[in-house]
Design a protein around this motif. Sequence first.
Motif, mmCIF file in Angstrom:
data_model
loop_
_atom_site.group_PDB
_atom_site.id
_atom_site.type_symbol
_atom_site.label_atom_id
_atom_site.label_comp_id
_atom_site.label_asym_id
_atom_site.label_seq_id
_atom_site.Cartn_x
_atom_site.Cartn_y
_atom_site.Cartn_z
ATOM 1 N N LEU A 126 0.829 -1.206 0.000
ATOM 2 C CA LEU A 126 0.000 0.000 0.000
ATOM 3 C C LEU A 126 0.864 1.257 0.000
ATOM 4 C CD1 LEU A 126 -3.092 0.713 0.274
ATOM 5 C CD2 LEU A 126 -2.613 1.076 2.712
ATOM 6 N N HIS A 148 -4.451 6.640 0.125
ATOM 7 C CA HIS A 148 -3.655 5.433 -0.063
ATOM 8 C C HIS A 148 -4.267 4.566 -1.162
ATOM 9 C CE1 HIS A 148 -3.097 6.550 4.241
ATOM 10 N NE2 HIS A 148 -1.852 6.201 4.014
ATOM 11 N N GLU A 149 -3.428 3.770 -1.800
ATOM 12 C CA GLU A 149 -3.938 2.760 -2.725
ATOM 13 C C GLU A 149 -2.867 1.714 -2.986
ATOM 14 O OE1 GLU A 149 -6.158 0.629 -3.732
ATOM 15 O OE2 GLU A 149 -7.464 2.387 -3.895
ATOM 16 N N ILE A 150 -3.312 0.548 -3.433
ATOM 17 C CA ILE A 150 -2.407 -0.559 -3.751
ATOM 18 C C ILE A 150 -1.765 -0.317 -5.111
ATOM 19 C CG2 ILE A 150 -2.261 -3.055 -4.129
ATOM 20 C CD1 ILE A 150 -5.009 -3.214 -2.594
ATOM 21 N N GLY A 167 -7.783 0.422 -7.793
ATOM 22 C CA GLY A 167 -7.170 -0.583 -6.934
ATOM 23 C C GLY A 167 -7.419 -1.986 -7.448
ATOM 24 N N VAL A 178 -2.844 -6.215 2.678
ATOM 25 C CA VAL A 178 -1.703 -5.398 2.273
ATOM 26 C C VAL A 178 -0.848 -4.946 3.456
ATOM 27 C CG1 VAL A 178 -2.939 -4.545 0.245
ATOM 28 C CG2 VAL A 178 -3.017 -3.230 2.373
ATOM 29 N N PRO A 180 1.337 -1.559 4.483
ATOM 30 C CA PRO A 180 1.672 -0.171 4.130
ATOM 31 C C PRO A 180 3.186 -0.009 4.059
ATOM 32 C CG PRO A 180 0.192 -0.293 6.037
ATOM 33 C CD PRO A 180 0.734 -1.669 5.816
ATOM 34 N N LYS A 285 -11.702 2.407 2.028
ATOM 35 C CA LYS A 285 -10.483 1.611 2.017
ATOM 36 C C LYS A 285 -10.735 0.330 1.227
ATOM 37 C CE LYS A 285 -8.649 3.320 6.403
ATOM 38 N NZ LYS A 285 -8.159 2.954 7.771
ATOM 39 N N TYR A 287 -9.000 -2.239 0.740
ATOM 40 C CA TYR A 287 -7.925 -3.157 1.140
ATOM 41 C C TYR A 287 -8.060 -3.469 2.619
ATOM 42 C CZ TYR A 287 -6.370 1.547 2.334
ATOM 43 O OH TYR A 287 -6.323 2.835 2.804
ATOM 44 N N VAL A 289 -5.459 -3.926 5.834
ATOM 45 C CA VAL A 289 -4.086 -3.839 6.332
ATOM 46 C C VAL A 289 -3.826 -5.001 7.284
ATOM 47 C CG1 VAL A 289 -2.445 -2.456 7.664
ATOM 48 C CG2 VAL A 289 -4.009 -1.340 6.058
#
Length: 290
Positions: A126, A148-150, A167, A178, A180, A285, A287, A289
Amino acid sequence: MHVTGFTFIRNAVKFDFPIVEAITSILPICDEFVVAVGKSEDETLQLIQEIDPVKIRIIETIWNESLREGGTVYAKETDKAFQAISQKSDWAFYIQGDEVIHEKDLPAIKTAMQRWKDDDNVDGLLFKYIHFYGSYDYVGDSPQWYRHEIRIVKNNKNIYSYRDAQGFRKNDNQKLRVKPIEASVYHYGWVKDPRVMQQKHLHIHKYWHPGDPEKHIKVSSEGFDYSQIDSLAKFTGTHPHIMQARLKRQNWQFSHDISHKNLSLKYRLKLWVAKLTGWYIGEYKNYKVV
């Protein structure tokens, strides 16, 4: 460790995409690079061919013009590039045509890939985001910008581009797990000559909404109106070295009073809470974490 970069692009010259800078910014840590080049109205194919014929593999594509909602066509083109990546690759590094990685972040990115390469609990990495707007001197700082993004995923063919290619997800609509990392994507999608920006805005609108884009977008002889923005901050960092020539070529003027805020009550509340806690209420979000 084997790393493949991948992206899609079309009409890069016509709409002044920094695609050469985008690809070149991550090429040093990629063993190869797959580019899905859509049939264009300009010299995009030749532009990509001239970057690095050794590392770059081009697949020529034709966009599905019937996909006219939600930016789905961008995800389909992303998937074409991803599916063309060889099975020998461990990681797939995605970058869009208006995104650039700073050279200072490459060591940390490579270290993260090495660290999590063999961890089956990690699907991707991320990145943080810096969104430039109007010129290279201002960044968007309101909650409307995603933080944020992948951008790096395992080379797992069950992973696919999600919605408008912002994403990724896997299998049956599962969010990716993911880690970060301390690296940022420098997003230059909102930094163009106002006339080119207006043309791009009209063009991409047809891949989001059916119907005549001019019924929804104000067209001006002066081009895109950058003044219609809720909140900006001055950029105090340094741009990637690969962007320096493009910065010098800027041929339009844009200035903004950063003290002027046109934020909704909802956004003001979000920013107030974020300053106190670092948490954005209701932040999207795509994703998980881990």
